[in-house]
Scaffold this active site. Sequence first.
Site, mmCIF file in Angstrom:
data_model
loop_
_atom_site.group_PDB
_atom_site.id
_atom_site.type_symbol
_atom_site.label_atom_id
_atom_site.label_comp_id
_atom_site.label_asym_id
_atom_site.label_seq_id
_atom_site.Cartn_x
_atom_site.Cartn_y
_atom_site.Cartn_z
ATOM 1 C CE LYS A 46 -3.289 -1.087 -0.661
ATOM 2 N NZ LYS A 46 -3.517 -1.766 -1.990
ATOM 3 C CG HIS A 101 4.852 -6.285 -0.991
ATOM 4 N ND1 HIS A 101 4.912 -5.008 -1.463
ATOM 5 C CD2 HIS A 101 3.594 -6.731 -1.289
ATOM 6 C CE1 HIS A 101 3.747 -4.690 -2.037
ATOM 7 N NE2 HIS A 101 2.957 -5.714 -1.958
ATOM 8 C CB SER A 131 -3.818 2.707 1.683
ATOM 9 O OG SER A 131 -3.914 2.068 0.445
HETATM 10 P P1 A3P Z 1 -5.004 4.786 -1.348
HETATM 11 O O1 A3P Z 1 -5.676 3.542 -0.870
HETATM 12 O O2 A3P Z 1 -4.595 5.696 -0.222
HETATM 13 O O3 A3P Z 1 -5.790 5.511 -2.386
HETATM 14 P P2 A3P Z 1 -0.074 -0.392 -3.635
HETATM 15 O O4 A3P Z 1 -0.039 -0.332 -5.095
HETATM 16 O O5 A3P Z 1 1.270 -0.497 -2.997
HETATM 17 O O6 A3P Z 1 -1.053 -1.422 -3.167
HETATM 18 O O7 A3P Z 1 -0.600 1.021 -3.117
HETATM 19 C C1 A3P Z 1 -1.925 1.424 -3.331
HETATM 20 C C2 A3P Z 1 -2.058 2.896 -3.040
HETATM 21 O O8 A3P Z 1 -1.392 3.657 -4.071
HETATM 22 C C3 A3P Z 1 -3.520 3.335 -3.043
HETATM 23 O O9 A3P Z 1 -3.631 4.359 -2.044
HETATM 24 C C4 A3P Z 1 -3.650 3.868 -4.465
HETATM 25 O O10 A3P Z 1 -4.752 4.731 -4.652
HETATM 26 C C5 A3P Z 1 -2.330 4.579 -4.616
HETATM 27 N N1 A3P Z 1 -2.008 4.869 -6.033
HETATM 28 C C6 A3P Z 1 -1.994 4.019 -7.084
HETATM 29 N N2 A3P Z 1 -1.715 4.670 -8.232
HETATM 30 C C7 A3P Z 1 -1.561 5.975 -7.904
HETATM 31 C C8 A3P Z 1 -1.273 7.162 -8.658
HETATM 32 N N3 A3P Z 1 -1.116 7.140 -9.975
HETATM 33 N N4 A3P Z 1 -1.182 8.330 -7.978
HETATM 34 C C9 A3P Z 1 -1.349 8.366 -6.640
HETATM 35 N N5 A3P Z 1 -1.627 7.292 -5.884
HETATM 36 C C10 A3P Z 1 -1.739 6.098 -6.498
#
Ligand code: A3P
Length: 292
Positions: A46, A101, A131
């Site tokens: 996340k 991870h 998140s």
């Molecule tokens: P949120 O749940 O706070 O919106 P991961 O990919 O490590 O699982 O992380 C997911 C988080 O990255 C989510 O956060 C997601 O919305 C955010 N995310 C993914 N793409 C993004 C982008 N282009 N710009 C900003 N945040 C992004």
Amino acid sequence: MDNKPAFLLNFKGYNFERSLVKMDIVENMDNHEIRDDDVFLVTYPKSGTVWTQQILSLIYFDGHRNGTENISTIDRAPFFEYNNHNLDFDKMPSPRIFASHLPYYLTPKGLKKKKAKILYIYRNPKDVLTSYFHFTNLMTYLQAADNIEVFMQSFLDGQVVGSRWFDHIKGWYEHRHDFNIMFLSYEDMKKDLRSSVLKICSFLEKELSEDNVDAVVRQSTFQNMKRDPRANYEDVKVEIGTRNDEGGFLRKGTIGDWKHHLTVEQNERFDMIFERNMKNFPLKFIWDINEE
Ligand code: A3P
């Protein structure tokens, strides 16, 4: 008595997601052959994994950047320790991009030759927690939490996939001299995506034209990724299974959403634990969208 939640599989002190694990991969990770031009994207869950997979894929693959190839992100930059689609990593053409991870001590020994590059993306842990809370309640393979208080306890205790956030980032940072690694924050990417893309290119020694940098940036904004089914991990969501249709890998994509979820008391408790664990830790965390 072992009271670990059933969905976690602990291997050498680190929690994997049990149903996604293939033991032969996990047991042989450290001997996996590493090429000098491999790139590893390492994150705690996340923290912007999917986002950075998209950026790396756009930087490396012309066919992605100019839209002539339609390959999903998880096949462009597969998860090293899960290998969801059973790709033959040895047959992948160079340069290979992996997402992971893993904690520093479970990664392949070959990374210590310091040739292959590691990009470590980190995010302020209150937003990671927020998140993760939503994600946990979305994905069927994770154990839903009744409320954020319950999830916060699991998160702080490391009873989640990825184990303790504090251990992950500190482990990688304290061992940074063993690797060819660059640290970059989610918040820096959010505040200035273009200069973050340039920083990543410079670390990877990839020179892109202005137009190509523009194309990378354009296709990795939150709005554009959210409506691009290749970029928003919709296929993975369907494959793995969700409890409902709301939200997904791309939810809010902002800095400071934790303020809408943590009570004053929870926030103070988190601060205290953060202070205790992260004393003198040099990387800076941005907690608020307006912070410089
Ligand atoms: P949120 O749940 O706070 O919106 P991961 O990919 O490590 O699982 O992380 C997911 C988080 O990255 C989510 O956060 C997601 O919305 C955010 N995310 C993914 N793409 C993004 C982008 N282009 N710009 C900003 N945040 C992004």
